[in-house]
Design a protein around this motif. Sequence first.
Motif, PDB file in Angstrom:
ATOM      1  N   ALA A 155       4.746   3.273  -2.562  1.00  0.00           N
ATOM      2  CA  ALA A 155       4.939   2.164  -3.504  1.00  0.00           C
ATOM      3  C   ALA A 155       6.055   1.238  -3.047  1.00  0.00           C
ATOM      4  O   ALA A 155       5.921   0.015  -3.099  1.00  0.00           O
ATOM      5  CB  ALA A 155       5.241   2.707  -4.899  1.00  0.00           C
ATOM      6  N   VAL A 156       7.175   1.809  -2.593  1.00  0.00           N
ATOM      7  CA  VAL A 156       8.310   1.003  -2.137  1.00  0.00           C
ATOM      8  C   VAL A 156       7.926   0.223  -0.882  1.00  0.00           C
ATOM      9  O   VAL A 156       8.250  -0.962  -0.756  1.00  0.00           O
ATOM     10  CB  VAL A 156       9.533   1.896  -1.855  1.00  0.00           C
ATOM     11  N   PHE A 157       7.245   0.877   0.047  1.00  0.00           N
ATOM     12  CA  PHE A 157       6.829   0.203   1.283  1.00  0.00           C
ATOM     13  C   PHE A 157       5.893  -0.960   0.971  1.00  0.00           C
ATOM     14  O   PHE A 157       6.035  -2.059   1.520  1.00  0.00           O
ATOM     15  CB  PHE A 157       6.145   1.191   2.219  1.00  0.00           C
ATOM     16  N   ARG A 158       4.950  -0.728   0.073  1.00  0.00           N
ATOM     17  CA  ARG A 158       4.005  -1.776  -0.302  1.00  0.00           C
ATOM     18  C   ARG A 158       4.724  -2.949  -0.965  1.00  0.00           C
ATOM     19  O   ARG A 158       4.439  -4.111  -0.672  1.00  0.00           O
ATOM     20  CB  ARG A 158       2.932  -1.200  -1.223  1.00  0.00           C
ATOM     21  N   THR A 159       5.682  -2.642  -1.837  1.00  0.00           N
ATOM     22  CA  THR A 159       6.461  -3.694  -2.503  1.00  0.00           C
ATOM     23  C   THR A 159       7.222  -4.522  -1.479  1.00  0.00           C
ATOM     24  O   THR A 159       7.239  -5.755  -1.538  1.00  0.00           O
ATOM     25  CB  THR A 159       7.453  -3.079  -3.507  1.00  0.00           C
ATOM     26  N   GLY A 160       7.874  -3.855  -0.518  1.00  0.00           N
ATOM     27  CA  GLY A 160       8.636  -4.564   0.503  1.00  0.00           C
ATOM     28  C   GLY A 160       7.779  -5.469   1.355  1.00  0.00           C
ATOM     29  O   GLY A 160       8.182  -6.592   1.689  1.00  0.00           O
ATOM     30  N   MET A 161       6.586  -5.020   1.709  1.00  0.00           N
ATOM     31  CA  MET A 161       5.687  -5.836   2.522  1.00  0.00           C
ATOM     32  C   MET A 161       5.165  -7.032   1.729  1.00  0.00           C
ATOM     33  O   MET A 161       5.000  -8.123   2.271  1.00  0.00           O
ATOM     34  CB  MET A 161       4.519  -4.987   3.031  1.00  0.00           C
ATOM     35  N   GLN A 162       4.918  -6.831   0.448  1.00  0.00           N
ATOM     36  CA  GLN A 162       4.442  -7.933  -0.392  1.00  0.00           C
ATOM     37  C   GLN A 162       5.532  -8.975  -0.620  1.00  0.00           C
ATOM     38  O   GLN A 162       5.249 -10.167  -0.739  1.00  0.00           O
ATOM     39  CB  GLN A 162       3.940  -7.387  -1.731  1.00  0.00           C
ATOM     40  N   MET A 163       6.779  -8.525  -0.673  1.00  0.00           N
ATOM     41  CA  MET A 163       7.896  -9.436  -0.947  1.00  0.00           C
ATOM     42  C   MET A 163       8.215 -10.358   0.224  1.00  0.00           C
ATOM     43  O   MET A 163       8.866 -11.389   0.036  1.00  0.00           O
ATOM     44  CB  MET A 163       9.151  -8.626  -1.302  1.00  0.00           C
ATOM     45  N   VAL A 164       7.800 -10.000   1.443  1.00  0.00           N
ATOM     46  CA  VAL A 164       8.220 -10.772   2.618  1.00  0.00           C
ATOM     47  C   VAL A 164       7.775 -12.229   2.532  1.00  0.00           C
ATOM     48  O   VAL A 164       8.406 -13.117   3.103  1.00  0.00           O
ATOM     49  CB  VAL A 164       7.698 -10.111   3.914  1.00  0.00           C
ATOM     50  N   LYS A 165       6.713 -12.507   1.792  1.00  0.00           N
ATOM     51  CA  LYS A 165       6.246 -13.888   1.645  1.00  0.00           C
ATOM     52  C   LYS A 165       7.287 -14.756   0.941  1.00  0.00           C
ATOM     53  O   LYS A 165       7.293 -15.983   1.098  1.00  0.00           O
ATOM     54  CB  LYS A 165       4.924 -13.931   0.876  1.00  0.00           C
ATOM     55  N   TRP A 166       8.197 -14.122   0.184  1.00  0.00           N
ATOM     56  CA  TRP A 166       9.227 -14.886  -0.520  1.00  0.00           C
ATOM     57  C   TRP A 166      10.212 -15.545   0.436  1.00  0.00           C
ATOM     58  O   TRP A 166      10.930 -16.460   0.050  1.00  0.00           O
ATOM     59  CB  TRP A 166       9.998 -13.973  -1.478  1.00  0.00           C
ATOM     60  N   VAL A 167      10.265 -15.073   1.682  1.00  0.00           N
ATOM     61  CA  VAL A 167      11.174 -15.685   2.660  1.00  0.00           C
ATOM     62  C   VAL A 167      10.788 -17.141   2.891  1.00  0.00           C
ATOM     63  O   VAL A 167      11.655 -18.014   3.024  1.00  0.00           O
ATOM     64  CB  VAL A 167      11.149 -14.900   3.981  1.00  0.00           C
ATOM     65  N   PHE A 168       9.489 -17.411   2.933  1.00  0.00           N
ATOM     66  CA  PHE A 168       9.006 -18.769   3.205  1.00  0.00           C
ATOM     67  C   PHE A 168       8.436 -19.449   1.956  1.00  0.00           C
ATOM     68  O   PHE A 168       8.466 -20.667   1.848  1.00  0.00           O
ATOM     69  CB  PHE A 168       7.943 -18.734   4.310  1.00  0.00           C
ATOM     70  N   VAL A 169       7.910 -18.646   1.029  1.00  0.00           N
ATOM     71  CA  VAL A 169       7.365 -19.211  -0.219  1.00  0.00           C
ATOM     72  C   VAL A 169       7.965 -18.434  -1.384  1.00  0.00           C
ATOM     73  O   VAL A 169       7.356 -17.499  -1.912  1.00  0.00           O
ATOM     74  CB  VAL A 169       5.827 -19.123  -0.252  1.00  0.00           C
ATOM     75  N   PRO A 170       9.201 -18.771  -1.780  1.00  0.00           N
ATOM     76  CA  PRO A 170       9.865 -18.035  -2.865  1.00  0.00           C
ATOM     77  C   PRO A 170       9.156 -18.252  -4.190  1.00  0.00           C
ATOM     78  O   PRO A 170       8.467 -19.259  -4.381  1.00  0.00           O
ATOM     79  CB  PRO A 170      11.274 -18.639  -2.876  1.00  0.00           C
ATOM     80  N   PRO A 171       9.304 -17.303  -5.118  1.00  0.00           N
ATOM     81  CA  PRO A 171       8.672 -17.457  -6.436  1.00  0.00           C
ATOM     82  C   PRO A 171       9.230 -18.661  -7.177  1.00  0.00           C
ATOM     83  O   PRO A 171      10.385 -19.059  -6.973  1.00  0.00           O
ATOM     84  CB  PRO A 171       9.036 -16.151  -7.148  1.00  0.00           C
ATOM     85  N   THR A 172       8.408 -19.245  -8.014  1.00  0.00           N
ATOM     86  CA  THR A 172       8.824 -20.410  -8.789  1.00  0.00           C
ATOM     87  C   THR A 172       9.887 -20.025  -9.808  1.00  0.00           C
ATOM     88  O   THR A 172       9.726 -19.058 -10.561  1.00  0.00           O
ATOM     89  CB  THR A 172       7.611 -21.021  -9.530  1.00  0.00           C
ATOM     90  N   LEU A 173      10.989 -20.755  -9.793  1.00  0.00           N
ATOM     91  CA  LEU A 173      12.091 -20.482 -10.710  1.00  0.00           C
ATOM     92  C   LEU A 173      12.222 -21.645 -11.700  1.00  0.00           C
ATOM     93  O   LEU A 173      12.947 -22.602 -11.455  1.00  0.00           O
ATOM     94  CB  LEU A 173      13.398 -20.293  -9.915  1.00  0.00           C
ATOM     95  N   ALA A 174      11.454 -21.548 -12.781  1.00  0.00           N
ATOM     96  CA  ALA A 174      11.412 -22.636 -13.768  1.00  0.00           C
ATOM     97  C   ALA A 174      12.574 -22.497 -14.740  1.00  0.00           C
ATOM     98  O   ALA A 174      12.396 -22.220 -15.935  1.00  0.00           O
ATOM     99  CB  ALA A 174      10.077 -22.621 -14.495  1.00  0.00           C
TER     100      ALA A 174
END
Length: 246
Positions: free
Chosen positions: A54-73
């Motif tokens: 679960a932790v490994f999967r979360t870390g791999m999914q999060m890497v996209k935030w380096v270039f496309v961070p989540p929207t912070l409204a």
Amino acid sequence: MDSISLIGITLALAAILVGQVLEGGHVGSLIQPTAFLIVIGGTLGAVMLQSSAAVFRTGMQMVKWVFVPPTLAHSLLIEQVVNWSHVARKEGLLSLESQIPAVDDPFIQKGLQLLVDGVEPERLREVLEVEIDSWESQLKQGAKIWEAAGGYAPTIGILGAVMGLIHVMENLSDPSKLGSGIAVAFVATIYGVGSANLIFLPVAKKLLGVVGTLVSLREMVLDGLVGIANGDNPRIIESRLKGYGG
């Protein structure tokens, strides 16, 4: 798109390649599939060994935030919370039940439902703080697999270098095979140190920064919901929430 991340990684790699050329070397000499396999494969395996699935999967999914961070409204959230405070002040907390279906975030949905259920402000804060802490811990564990990769990669690069030197020693009688062994030895070290300091560790720090911002946003919402539960004036709530920054 986070342009500074893209510029950063491009600049870092370009500096190394251009430096290689200026020193009279060839870019092609830095391309060694064997060294790449040893360093990246070994690092990936080590990280998988230390992590749960679960932790490994979360870390791999999060890497996209380096270039496309989540929207912070940030401003939009403040506007919504202040609007809820006006509705609650005029029509009562039960009126907020109609607002829940329009909210996408499960955390905010839970907070509004607790308000509607008439939960005491301190109890509301306690429940949502536990939720935030658990969520933050999960995201930080995911981000830290990249930090772990940054720790393993240089050592595995040295392992690759030693393997290359062993290959050299085994073929001292055949000069034609010495070059490839030496190349793998030195390039493996470059891959290990380079990937750690140019990719893995910066990615970890970037992700931890994003996690911190996301947590701050949830804490802001929590503060607003507790203010509504306490019956605070909407203007006071708005002023307090703006103090969290954007």
